[in-house]
Scaffold this active site. Structure first.
Site, PDB file in Angstrom:
ATOM      1  N   ASP A 164       0.874  -1.164   0.000  1.00  0.00           N
ATOM      2  CA  ASP A 164       0.000   0.000   0.000  1.00  0.00           C
ATOM      3  C   ASP A 164       0.915   1.219   0.000  1.00  0.00           C
ATOM      4  OD1 ASP A 164      -1.600   2.191   0.657  1.00  0.00           O
ATOM      5  OD2 ASP A 164      -2.867   1.050   2.023  1.00  0.00           O
ATOM      6  N   VAL A 165       0.872   2.023  -1.058  1.00  0.00           N
ATOM      7  CA  VAL A 165       1.831   3.118  -1.183  1.00  0.00           C
ATOM      8  C   VAL A 165       1.615   4.215  -0.142  1.00  0.00           C
ATOM      9  CG1 VAL A 165       2.296   2.733  -3.633  1.00  0.00           C
ATOM     10  CG2 VAL A 165       0.435   4.291  -2.952  1.00  0.00           C
ATOM     11  N   ASN A 167       2.658   5.572 -10.465  1.00  0.00           N
ATOM     12  CA  ASN A 167       1.449   5.382 -11.270  1.00  0.00           C
ATOM     13  C   ASN A 167       0.233   5.011 -10.427  1.00  0.00           C
ATOM     14  OD1 ASN A 167      -0.097   4.567 -13.834  1.00  0.00           O
ATOM     15  ND2 ASN A 167      -0.005   2.645 -12.688  1.00  0.00           N
ATOM     16  N   SER A 218      -2.968  13.573 -14.858  1.00  0.00           N
ATOM     17  CA  SER A 218      -4.157  13.452 -15.700  1.00  0.00           C
ATOM     18  C   SER A 218      -4.523  14.821 -16.255  1.00  0.00           C
ATOM     19  CB  SER A 218      -5.301  12.907 -14.837  1.00  0.00           C
ATOM     20  OG  SER A 218      -6.562  13.188 -15.375  1.00  0.00           O
ATOM     21  N   TYR A 227     -10.498  13.748  -7.154  1.00  0.00           N
ATOM     22  CA  TYR A 227      -9.564  13.359  -8.204  1.00  0.00           C
ATOM     23  C   TYR A 227      -8.815  14.574  -8.747  1.00  0.00           C
ATOM     24  CZ  TYR A 227      -7.757  10.653 -12.129  1.00  0.00           C
ATOM     25  OH  TYR A 227      -6.921  10.008 -13.017  1.00  0.00           O
ATOM     26  N   LYS A 254      -4.776  15.046  -8.400  1.00  0.00           N
ATOM     27  CA  LYS A 254      -3.882  15.097  -9.560  1.00  0.00           C
ATOM     28  C   LYS A 254      -3.178  16.451  -9.657  1.00  0.00           C
ATOM     29  CE  LYS A 254      -4.335  10.925 -11.014  1.00  0.00           C
ATOM     30  NZ  LYS A 254      -3.196   9.994 -10.922  1.00  0.00           N
TER      31      LYS A 254
END
Length: 296
Positions: free
Chosen positions: A57-58, A84, A135, A148, A152
């Site tokens: 889990d990053v 990523n 993105s 989101y 990003k």
């Protein structure tokens, strides 16, 4: 890339899986990092070159540190790191559960920062390259995607700041700006009311979903060239140039769209796709549902 060690997070599916395969084809020794152990193991076995996987889990610094030690011992010192790993959530802010909204920020921003911090000593030793995957959402705001877009944009700003810190020490840092790619996450998104509503009002070419293969090739070219920016598809360069105008344009268009729609409810999506399910916060008995406010 021949003989270099490349770390790819979020490698179990989609763009991460494609990147791992392309890097392996070009001779890299690939470390696959992600949450879906079975898929990662199968991918590592199927890649044409040397590869190994770590279930991480990053957002957990200790898990990342343990994986980094294993990567050094098994494959060698990384000279390429691709952040990523990412998740997405759609829906009006008032209807999104706090835990799920925060999870998007944690994975996409905090997870990227922890990944960079964990592997930065390796990149300093190898004068390597770090690629932050973002993105179109980093360039243009979108209603129903508050978490989101914030994540990003935050990941983009983090990468730019990191580049300024390490450029004098020979480490390259790049940002990849991508539009919709035909991955499991986007296919799951298109099955929800929120994303059908969102995409139906996007102008061409922003509404088009693309084959991920050209995106993967563009990112690998960016890695090989140590590019500061990667745009896929290329027209996103124009969005970059126009980004100062985009918030006003989006707000003007959204005012009309949502006024015409009225008060019909738009339920939150939860974290999208099988990758989102693997990363979902553990909240037994507390599914996403509409709230009158974000709750602690």
């Amino acid at each position: 890339m021949e003989g270099r060690v490349a770390v790819v997070t979020g490698a179990a599916r989609g763009l991460g899986q494609g990147l791992a395969h392309e890097l392996s084809c070009r001779g890299a020794r690939v470390a696959l990092v992600g949450l879906e152990d079975g898929r990662l193991a199968r991918l590592a076995a199927d890649l044409p070159g040397v590869a190994a996987h770590w279930t991480v889990d990053v957002t957990d610094a200790d898990q990342l540190a343990t994986a980094a030690e294993g990567i050094r011992a098994t494959l060698g010192t990384p000279s390429v790191v691709v952040a990523n790993a990412g998740v997405a959530l759609g829906g009006p802010l008032l209807n999104c559960h706090t835990d799920t909204w925060r999870r998007v920020i944690d994975v996409n921003v905090v997870g990227s920062a922890l990944t960079a911090r964990c592997f930065l000593p390796d990149l300093l030793r190898t004068r390597g390259y770090y690629l932050q995957v973002t993105s179109m959402a980093a360039l243009a705001p979108a209603p129903l995607l508050t978490a989101y877009c914030a994540s990003k944009s935050g990941a983009e700003a983090f990468a730019h700041a990191l580049r300024a810190e390490v450029v004098h020490r020979g480490v390259g840092v790049g940002v990849a700006y991508l539009n919709w790619a035909d991955t499991a996450m986007i296919r799951a998104a298109d099955e929800t009311v929120v994303f059908r509503e969102l995409r139906s009002h996007l102008p061409w070419p922003a509404s088009v979903v693309h084959d991920p293969a050209p995106y993967v090739r563009a990112m690998v070219r960016g890695i090989e060239r140590r590019s500061a920016h990667v745009y896929a598809p290329p027209w996103l360069r124009g969005a970059q140039a126009a980004r100062a105008l985009l918030p006003s344009v989006v707000a003007h268009r959204s005012r009309r769209i949502f006024a015409d729609r009225g008060e019909s409810p738009l339920p939150p999506t939860g974290l999208l796709g099988p990758g989102g399910a693997a990363a979902a916060p553990s909240r037994p008995g507390r599914p996403d549902r509409p709230y009158t406010r974000l709750e602690e």
